[in-house]
Design an enzyme around this catalytic site. Sequence first.
Site, PDB file in Angstrom:
ATOM      1  N   CYS A   1     127.482  53.550  92.105  1.00  0.00           N
ATOM      2  CA  CYS A   1     126.359  54.466  92.255  1.00  0.00           C
ATOM      3  C   CYS A   1     125.851  54.905  90.882  1.00  0.00           C
ATOM      4  O   CYS A   1     124.687  55.246  90.734  1.00  0.00           O
ATOM      5  CB  CYS A   1     126.771  55.669  93.090  1.00  0.00           C
ATOM      6  SG  CYS A   1     128.289  56.402  92.527  1.00  0.00           S
TER       7      CYS A   1
ATOM      8  N   LYS B   1     135.615  58.249 108.503  1.00  0.00           N
ATOM      9  CA  LYS B   1     135.066  56.964 108.928  1.00  0.00           C
ATOM     10  C   LYS B   1     134.862  56.103 107.674  1.00  0.00           C
ATOM     11  O   LYS B   1     133.977  56.351 106.865  1.00  0.00           O
ATOM     12  CB  LYS B   1     133.730  57.133 109.647  1.00  0.00           C
ATOM     13  CG  LYS B   1     133.209  55.806 110.192  1.00  0.00           C
ATOM     14  CD  LYS B   1     131.769  55.580 109.750  1.00  0.00           C
ATOM     15  CE  LYS B   1     131.248  54.195 110.021  1.00  0.00           C
ATOM     16  NZ  LYS B   1     131.881  53.127 109.267  1.00  0.00           N
TER      17      LYS B   1
ATOM     18  N   GLY C   1     127.206  57.446 100.173  1.00  0.00           N
ATOM     19  CA  GLY C   1     126.575  56.192 100.567  1.00  0.00           C
ATOM     20  C   GLY C   1     125.125  56.184 100.129  1.00  0.00           C
ATOM     21  O   GLY C   1     124.748  56.868  99.169  1.00  0.00           O
ATOM     22  N   SER C   2     124.304  55.459 100.850  1.00  0.00           N
ATOM     23  CA  SER C   2     122.918  55.269 100.425  1.00  0.00           C
ATOM     24  C   SER C   2     122.061  56.495 100.761  1.00  0.00           C
ATOM     25  O   SER C   2     122.371  57.268 101.675  1.00  0.00           O
ATOM     26  CB  SER C   2     122.345  54.042 101.135  1.00  0.00           C
ATOM     27  OG  SER C   2     122.374  54.249 102.525  1.00  0.00           O
ATOM     28  N   THR C   3     120.977  56.624 100.044  1.00  0.00           N
ATOM     29  CA  THR C   3     120.036  57.719 100.304  1.00  0.00           C
ATOM     30  C   THR C   3     119.436  57.580 101.705  1.00  0.00           C
ATOM     31  O   THR C   3     119.229  58.574 102.403  1.00  0.00           O
ATOM     32  CB  THR C   3     118.958  57.737  99.193  1.00  0.00           C
ATOM     33  OG1 THR C   3     119.624  58.054  97.963  1.00  0.00           O
ATOM     34  CG2 THR C   3     117.871  58.761  99.452  1.00  0.00           C
TER      35      THR C   3
ATOM     36  N   GLU D   1     117.491  50.750  94.209  1.00  0.00           N
ATOM     37  CA  GLU D   1     118.901  50.544  93.866  1.00  0.00           C
ATOM     38  C   GLU D   1     119.309  49.129  94.290  1.00  0.00           C
ATOM     39  O   GLU D   1     119.183  48.763  95.454  1.00  0.00           O
ATOM     40  CB  GLU D   1     119.756  51.582  94.590  1.00  0.00           C
ATOM     41  CG  GLU D   1     121.193  51.552  94.114  1.00  0.00           C
ATOM     42  CD  GLU D   1     122.049  52.620  94.777  1.00  0.00           C
ATOM     43  OE1 GLU D   1     121.882  52.850  95.985  1.00  0.00           O
ATOM     44  OE2 GLU D   1     122.891  53.207  94.075  1.00  0.00           O
TER      45      GLU D   1
ATOM     46  N   GLU E   1     126.557  62.527  98.629  1.00  0.00           N
ATOM     47  CA  GLU E   1     126.664  61.821  97.334  1.00  0.00           C
ATOM     48  C   GLU E   1     125.969  60.494  97.536  1.00  0.00           C
ATOM     49  O   GLU E   1     126.507  59.597  98.192  1.00  0.00           O
ATOM     50  CB  GLU E   1     128.142  61.570  96.977  1.00  0.00           C
ATOM     51  CG  GLU E   1     128.979  62.804  96.816  1.00  0.00           C
ATOM     52  CD  GLU E   1     128.729  63.517  95.510  1.00  0.00           C
ATOM     53  OE1 GLU E   1     127.964  63.009  94.672  1.00  0.00           O
ATOM     54  OE2 GLU E   1     129.291  64.605  95.344  1.00  0.00           O
TER      55      GLU E   1
HETATM   56  P1  NAP Z   1     125.638  52.938 103.392  1.00  0.00           P
HETATM   57  O1  NAP Z   1     125.046  51.757 104.021  1.00  0.00           O
HETATM   58  O2  NAP Z   1     124.835  54.162 103.267  1.00  0.00           O
HETATM   59  O3  NAP Z   1     126.976  53.228 104.219  1.00  0.00           O
HETATM   60  C1  NAP Z   1     127.839  54.268 103.889  1.00  0.00           C
HETATM   61  C2  NAP Z   1     128.575  54.725 105.123  1.00  0.00           C
HETATM   62  O4  NAP Z   1     127.638  55.194 106.092  1.00  0.00           O
HETATM   63  C3  NAP Z   1     129.375  53.615 105.792  1.00  0.00           C
HETATM   64  O5  NAP Z   1     130.563  54.153 106.309  1.00  0.00           O
HETATM   65  C4  NAP Z   1     128.427  53.182 106.884  1.00  0.00           C
HETATM   66  O6  NAP Z   1     129.088  52.570 107.970  1.00  0.00           O
HETATM   67  C5  NAP Z   1     127.802  54.488 107.312  1.00  0.00           C
HETATM   68  N1  NAP Z   1     126.509  54.288 107.978  1.00  0.00           N
HETATM   69  C6  NAP Z   1     125.645  53.265 107.815  1.00  0.00           C
HETATM   70  N2  NAP Z   1     124.565  53.419 108.614  1.00  0.00           N
HETATM   71  C7  NAP Z   1     124.752  54.564 109.310  1.00  0.00           C
HETATM   72  C8  NAP Z   1     123.992  55.255 110.299  1.00  0.00           C
HETATM   73  N3  NAP Z   1     122.819  54.804 110.733  1.00  0.00           N
HETATM   74  N4  NAP Z   1     124.493  56.413 110.800  1.00  0.00           N
HETATM   75  C9  NAP Z   1     125.680  56.886 110.373  1.00  0.00           C
HETATM   76  N5  NAP Z   1     126.454  56.255 109.456  1.00  0.00           N
HETATM   77  C10 NAP Z   1     125.989  55.122 108.915  1.00  0.00           C
HETATM   78  O7  NAP Z   1     126.155  52.634 101.931  1.00  0.00           O
HETATM   79  P2  NAP Z   1     127.046  51.413 101.445  1.00  0.00           P
HETATM   80  O8  NAP Z   1     126.192  50.190 101.435  1.00  0.00           O
HETATM   81  O9  NAP Z   1     128.328  51.387 102.166  1.00  0.00           O
HETATM   82  O10 NAP Z   1     127.361  51.874  99.937  1.00  0.00           O
HETATM   83  C11 NAP Z   1     126.433  51.748  98.921  1.00  0.00           C
HETATM   84  C12 NAP Z   1     125.693  53.053  98.681  1.00  0.00           C
HETATM   85  O11 NAP Z   1     126.598  54.115  98.417  1.00  0.00           O
HETATM   86  C13 NAP Z   1     124.807  52.982  97.468  1.00  0.00           C
HETATM   87  O12 NAP Z   1     123.563  53.543  97.759  1.00  0.00           O
HETATM   88  C14 NAP Z   1     125.548  53.817  96.447  1.00  0.00           C
HETATM   89  O13 NAP Z   1     124.759  54.344  95.434  1.00  0.00           O
HETATM   90  C15 NAP Z   1     126.174  54.848  97.276  1.00  0.00           C
HETATM   91  N6  NAP Z   1     127.312  55.468  96.602  1.00  0.00           N
HETATM   92  C16 NAP Z   1     127.166  56.741  96.099  1.00  0.00           C
HETATM   93  C17 NAP Z   1     128.206  57.350  95.416  1.00  0.00           C
HETATM   94  C18 NAP Z   1     128.065  58.746  94.877  1.00  0.00           C
HETATM   95  O14 NAP Z   1     129.069  59.390  94.641  1.00  0.00           O
HETATM   96  N7  NAP Z   1     126.872  59.251  94.671  1.00  0.00           N
HETATM   97  C19 NAP Z   1     129.411  56.676  95.260  1.00  0.00           C
HETATM   98  C20 NAP Z   1     129.535  55.384  95.772  1.00  0.00           C
HETATM   99  C21 NAP Z   1     128.471  54.797  96.452  1.00  0.00           C
HETATM  100  P3  NAP Z   1     129.084  50.957 108.132  1.00  0.00           P
HETATM  101  O15 NAP Z   1     129.793  50.406 106.967  1.00  0.00           O
HETATM  102  O16 NAP Z   1     129.774  50.729 109.394  1.00  0.00           O
HETATM  103  O17 NAP Z   1     127.634  50.547 108.186  1.00  0.00           O
END
Ligand code: NAP
Length: 504
Positions: free
Chosen positions: A303, A192, A245-247, A402, A268
């Site tokens: 991240c 996804k 994604g996010s914590t 963040e 991650e």
């Molecule tokens: P996000 O809001 O957590 O979304 C990540 C993924 O989760 C997307 O596919 C999103 O879908 C899905 N998602 C969102 N809400 C959800 C829910 N309630 N239930 C199930 N799935 C859900 O993160 P983002 O804004 O895309 O990315 C930024 C974050 O990623 C930052 O916190 C960053 O630090 C982290 N990140 C971490 C790493 C690592 O390796 N540690 C690498 C890159 C990024 P939708 O897009 O449809 O909402």
Amino acid sequence: MTAPFTLSDWTTKAAALTPDGRGLIDGQRVDALSGEVFASHSPMDGRQLAQIARMGDADVERAVQAARRSFDSGVWADRPPAERKRVLQNFALLIEQHGEELSLLETLDMGKMISDSVDIDLPAVVDCVSWFAESIDKVYDEVAPTAKDVVALVTREALGVVAAVVPWNFPMLMAMWKVAPALATGNSVVLKPAEQSSLTALRLADLALAAGLPPGVFNVVTGMGPEVGRALGLHMDVDGLFFTGSTRVGRIFSEHAAQSNLKKVGLELGGKSPNLILSSCHDVAHAARVSAEAAFFNQGEMCTCPSRLIVERSVRDEVVETLKAVAAEFIPGNPLDPNTTMGALVDETHAARVMGFVDTAHQDGARVIAGGERKSPVAGGSYVAPTIFDDVTNDMRIAQEEIFGPMLSVITVDDVSEAVRVANDTVYGLASAVWTDDLSVAHQVSKQIRAGLVYVNCYDCDDMTTPFGGFKQSGSGRDKSLHALDKYTELKTTWIQLSPGRAG
Ligand code: NAP
Ligand code: MG
């Protein structure tokens, strides 16, 4: 290299693209069963790129069933590792051959500079897929050192149906960090992508099919996190869910696992990485330059962004002067222009959220010494100037939350022990750095910092051979390197009792 193409070339190529926003299930491009779609807009100028299938529970069900059927049939999992290697090598080759289209889609979809898509993201994706392809016929299982009358085999077996949920900051790379090792080890996958960046994920799945991956082994379900992501998280027939994604959302997936089949979860997550420039660092200007470049790279949508610069008081003035000079070199511009030095943020909602931290900084008593404003190099786009906050203390929200944008906080400390204490005063533990020419300090500080990555006198060094992931609320499990294979496999112990005396 992007050198052969100009802004006008890329603009013409972009206009000629007609991206297909349908999902990919069981080897076929398909609409959502409901027929629903949502529009994907480019943060470059707000243009509509495609209508993306807005999938839901029923589509997830179809994708998981296709993955399950393909896994249980053994059509992929039971192929000899050398054959899986060949298919994945073909896949890597096709990605390289379609590099121009994929790079362009990535830039249009999420706003990063075309020069980065071509020179950084695309080669990293090819490297990732070919590295895991190559690894898989070189990893041996084990025979345990047991007593003579028994044999104990310790073998790795694929998990089964693996779901991957990924973010938009490096859409192709974050997807392949999970999909490549999952496929290499014989799993069937449902991916996804983030709602803002579905287009390259879909094209990658097309290319995997063309490379010879059997239908059903790699499916892509597009749509919203709380719909498609949730359905995968709660699904009783998904064996593992691997998330970047996010914590906040990582926590939701842990809950989903607990509420459903206790599926294996890999996380991650976010970061608030401390970057320590110490007085024992001789080339402070170099340290500050690399630090600022790392903080503003990819519009700060990293991240590992070194968003907390912790500097010893004796060198802070020189550090701050260099940071400001580097910030002035990052000028938001048209991402399709190879001369641009900074791209667009992923969308308006995110740009507005990032800008909210400027108000937060003022409220908490920090000072903006660079940026702090929107830019509009292209009408309709989502651009934010690189921003530096000074006089930051570690309890401020800009030092704890963040931001995920081009914003850097300078925190001044009096000595090394205060620097380490401040570095660890965070719920996160993804990346960190220390700049020093004192070997003992380098070793001591890197041991004391609680983070999955420590850079000494550098930032964002990268290689497929090294594990990537965080301590604390930055997650669990590791991407990249052979350690990543642990996520997508179960260990099986097989005891074989030998009959006494048969061989005399
Ligand atoms: P996000 O809001 O957590 O979304 C990540 C993924 O989760 C997307 O596919 C999103 O879908 C899905 N998602 C969102 N809400 C959800 C829910 N309630 N239930 C199930 N799935 C859900 O993160 P983002 O804004 O895309 O990315 C930024 C974050 O990623 C930052 O916190 C960053 O630090 C982290 N990140 C971490 C790493 C690592 O390796 N540690 C690498 C890159 C990024 P939708 O897009 O449809 O909402
Ligand atoms: Mg988009």
